[in-house]
Scaffold this active site. Sequence first.
Site, PDB file in Angstrom:
ATOM      1  CG  HIS A 271       0.146   0.731  -1.212  1.00 43.69           C
ATOM      2  ND1 HIS A 271      -0.246   1.666  -2.130  1.00 43.69           N
ATOM      3  CD2 HIS A 271       1.357   1.150  -0.752  1.00 43.69           C
ATOM      4  CE1 HIS A 271       0.679   2.618  -2.225  1.00 43.69           C
ATOM      5  NE2 HIS A 271       1.653   2.333  -1.382  1.00 43.69           N
TER       6      HIS A 271
ATOM      7  CD  GLN B 239       3.422   0.830  -4.053  1.00 43.09           C
ATOM      8  OE1 GLN B 239       3.866   0.100  -3.174  1.00 43.09           O
ATOM      9  NE2 GLN B 239       3.880   2.057  -4.276  1.00 43.09           N
TER      10      GLN B 239
ATOM     11  CG  HIS C 292       3.222   3.655   3.086  1.00 47.17           C
ATOM     12  ND1 HIS C 292       3.368   5.004   2.891  1.00 47.17           N
ATOM     13  CD2 HIS C 292       3.214   3.100   1.842  1.00 47.17           C
ATOM     14  CE1 HIS C 292       3.430   5.259   1.588  1.00 47.17           C
ATOM     15  NE2 HIS C 292       3.348   4.111   0.932  1.00 47.17           N
ATOM     16  CD  GLU C 293       4.827  -0.338   1.243  1.00 49.53           C
ATOM     17  OE1 GLU C 293       4.101  -0.583   0.254  1.00 49.53           O
ATOM     18  OE2 GLU C 293       5.593   0.633   1.283  1.00 49.53           O
TER      19      GLU C 293
ATOM     20  CB  CYS D 268       3.974   6.564  -1.894  1.00 53.57           C
ATOM     21  SG  CYS D 268       3.170   5.127  -2.625  1.00 53.57           S
ATOM     22  CG  LEU D 269       8.652   3.460  -4.810  1.00 49.67           C
ATOM     23  CD1 LEU D 269       9.097   2.034  -5.077  1.00 49.67           C
ATOM     24  CD2 LEU D 269       9.767   4.437  -5.144  1.00 49.67           C
TER      25      LEU D 269
END
Length: 176
Positions: free
Chosen positions: A147, A51, A143-144, A101-102
């Site tokens: 990524h 990210q 979630h992370e 999510c960012l």
Amino acid sequence: MTVLKLYTYPEPVLKKKAEKVKKVDDDIRHLLDDMLETMYADAGVGLAAPQVGVSKRIVVIDVEQEGDEESGEVVKGKPLFLVNPEIVWRSDEMVCGEEGCLSVPKQRAEVERHAQVRVHYTDYNGQEQEILGDGLLAVCLQHELDHLDGILYIDRISRLKRQMIIKKLQKQRNEE
Ligand code: NI
């Protein structure tokens, strides 16, 4: 510490499988510090290295941070630094909750996750650790870690909902 640039959908780095970290050295610690700063700056509960444009298996999480009501600034809770994290156990029980999510700014959707997960990882000091996540932490870990494999939460919802979110993102961008 520096607040890093956030990469948002559809940047290609977000779709890539991230590489394993060979050693937790000062460069990696520097990145971990900057990632934590970046996460707090955007009031996120977790952030993965892709990210911020770095395709490495690194995640920071703090599900216990709070906003200071007067200053609006983030009060640090218990930051977790996870290098090469791996899910080693998942509960059969599933939960459904809203996620954001960012990298998918200002959007949210319901996602189904395992209620608990156990994660093996290397910490800030290069030590092997294991953590059992429950509640928000369990969801955040899944979630992370997604990524790191190039998976966004919008890949885990229905096609119709995903297309709606992508359309809204495009509209947001055109307005900016
Ligand atoms: Ni995310």
